[in-house]
Scaffold this active site. Structure first.
Site: not given
Length: 336
Positions: A152-154
């Site tokens: 989800i960060y990416a």
């Protein structure tokens, strides 16, 4: 005197960029939430160092606080905004994904809206090599598709790039998104691998090494990184006349994406050995399988950065590790 507004000035990269620009004579307005994702004392110490310059001011608030952000930008009257703040960390995104939506999506939109209202010359925004996700063709180039993020960060950083492109197209604001590769150096975050490794080695605890050590990273020294950002400040994307070789410049907007990496992949075990050598101690190694969302290798094609700025990161990793270890031992009072 040129004025810059930097989000995340109490953070690892924001601190180094602010210090570089202050040394050049810029007026720097910082903005940071001082969240407790990691030790706040380290963040406050960074701001204390920056505050020794008379041209540094800071606001403590969250990116999601649009009123506070708007007021800070209006007061600063910046020529340039560099957006570095946000929720960092690939592994933490597995535990608390909502923090990434709030900070990286809502917060970045607020920064873009403030940049539009302020009419800045250039908005620069941090992205990450993690957006390349499942790509296997290396070195990674900005013109490759990055449609398969693994965390989800990416995904939030990929969304930031798409948001930036649309904002540049709609409002004509020049925007550069730069993709960091594995950054390390003095004043690094405690949750980052170099600090975790150094801490484990010093305390005689096992260090976790994922994928049984079969990992390669494009380790980029933080001083090189911020010099790359500094060069990009002046490389304002515009029309066809601003295009260079290997460019990612959009055909419909003043927007481009730029890798900032060392253009080399280093085996993780070699990086750990460099930390051991600098500390004069051996690690207790705990080999583990690949972690969810991780990738075995990253490697940047940084030719576009060089074509735009004439600069390419070049600090050898062993030299960078020695500088990091000297800082680590001094800050944490560890005898060498």
């Amino acid at each position: 005197m040129r004025r810059v507004f930097i989000t995340g000035t109490a953070g690892f990269i924001g601190f180094h960029l602010a210090e570089l620009l202050l040394q050049e004579g810029w007026e720097v307005a910082g903005f940071d939430a001082m969240t407790d994702y990691y030790e706040v004392a380290l963040k406050r110490r960074r701001h204390e160092i920056l505050a020794q310059h008379g041209r540094f001011t800071a606001t403590e608030a969250r990116l999601e606080d649009m009123e506070a952000l708007t007021r800070a930008v209006e007061t600063a009257r910046p020529d340039v905004i560099v957006h570095l703040a946000g929720q960092a960390g690939v592994r933490y995104s597995l535990e608390n994904p909502r923090a990434y939506i709030d900070s990286n999506i809502t917060g970045t939109f607020n920064v873009m809206e403030c940049a539009r209202a302020a009419g800045v010359e250039h908005l620069l925004m941090a992205s990450t090599s993690s957006v390349y996700g499942a790509n296997t063709e290396m070195p990674y180039a900005e013109t490759q598709k990055a449609d398969h993020p693994l965390t989800i960060y990416a995904a939030t950083k990929k969304a930031n790039e798409a948001m930036g492109h649309s904002w540049a197209h709609i409002h004509g604001i020049p925007i550069t998104a730069f993709r960091f590769f594995t950054v390390y150096g003095p004043w690094g975050r405690p949750d980052m691998a170099p600090s975790r490794f150094a801490c484990g080695i010093v305390e005689g605890r096992p260090i976790d090494i994922y994928n049984n050590g079969e990992m390669w990273r494009d380790f980029t020294y933080v001083g090189d990184l911020v010099r790359g950002i500094r060069g990009l400040i002046d490389a304002v994307p515009g029309g066809a006349e601003t295009r260079v070789a290997n460019d990612s410049l959009s055909p419909v907007a003043p927007f481009r994406i730029v890798n900032i990496g060392n253009s080399d992949k280093v085996r993780l075990l070699d990086f750990i050995e460099a930390i051991e050598d600098a500390l004069g101690r051996k690690a207790i190694r705990n080999y583990m399988p690949m972690q969810t969302g991780d990738v075995p290798a990253t490697w940047a094609d940084a030719s576009l950065l060089q074509n735009l700025t004439g600069y390419r990161p070049q600090t050898p990793f062993r030299e960078g590790v020695e500088r990091f270890v000297r800082w680590y031992c001094d800050y944490y009072d560890v005898p060498l």
